[in-house]
Design a protein around this motif. Structure first.
Motif, PDB file in Angstrom:
ATOM      1  N   MET A   8      -0.259 -10.992  11.914  1.00 27.81           N
ATOM      2  CA  MET A   8       0.512 -11.331  10.741  1.00 27.81           C
ATOM      3  C   MET A   8       1.656 -12.249  11.170  1.00 27.81           C
ATOM      4  O   MET A   8       2.403 -11.907  12.075  1.00 27.81           O
ATOM      5  N   TRP A  44       5.069  -6.653   5.167  1.00 26.69           N
ATOM      6  CA  TRP A  44       4.080  -7.653   4.770  1.00 26.69           C
ATOM      7  C   TRP A  44       3.744  -7.504   3.279  1.00 26.69           C
ATOM      8  O   TRP A  44       3.668  -8.487   2.551  1.00 26.69           O
ATOM      9  N   ARG A  72       5.198 -15.015   3.912  1.00 26.79           N
ATOM     10  CA  ARG A  72       4.012 -15.078   4.769  1.00 26.79           C
ATOM     11  C   ARG A  72       3.830 -16.506   5.248  1.00 26.79           C
ATOM     12  O   ARG A  72       4.004 -17.439   4.467  1.00 26.79           O
ATOM     13  N   ILE A  80       5.059 -14.490   9.880  1.00 25.21           N
ATOM     14  CA  ILE A  80       6.030 -14.676   8.814  1.00 25.21           C
ATOM     15  C   ILE A  80       6.890 -15.901   9.109  1.00 25.21           C
ATOM     16  O   ILE A  80       7.020 -16.327  10.255  1.00 25.21           O
TER      17      ILE A  80
END
Length: 122
Positions: free
Chosen positions: A1, A26, A121, A3
């Motif tokens: 993930m 998230w 994101r 960011i």
């Protein structure tokens, strides 16, 4: 993930590992908050609440993406704080370890108290 963290004078990205807190963050993205600084740490509130995780730590590497459970805040240390011993990055209390900034954490020096911070994101 991954960011992206943006503020008026700059931006950076971070890679998060899969933890209960990072997954909750998230799911809450995008978020907007107001920056605070504490020594060489930027922190800001989030809509996420989390319990302290097993691997929580108080002394971390510069550029660690941490979650301060006592303040429901992301903590982004890039150098010593008022409670540091020597040049270490010491957080106010043990924080959940979410990941790390992808680039030079010194970019956080351009964050000023009260700056609007957006996390999204990447």
């Amino acid at each position: 993930m991954r960011i992206r963290i943006l503020w008026p004078a700059g931006h950076t990205t971070a890679t998060l590992r899969r933890t209960p807190t990072s997954e909750a963050l998230w799911a809450a993205l995008p978020i907007t908050s107001s920056a605070n600084t504490w020594g060489e740490e930027v922190y800001f509130g989030t809509p996420v609440a989390a319990s302290v995780e097993e691997d929580a730590a108080q002394v971390v590497e510069p550029g660690t993406v941490a979650f301060w459970t006592e303040g429901d805040s992301l903590a982004l240390p890039y150098g010593p704080t008022p409670v540091s011993r020597g040049g270490e990055c010491r957080l106010a209390s043990p924080c959940n370890l979410l990941g790390a900034l992808d680039g030079d954490p010194a970019v956080l020096r351009t964050v000023r108290p009260g700056d609007v911070i957006r996390v999204e994101r990447a």
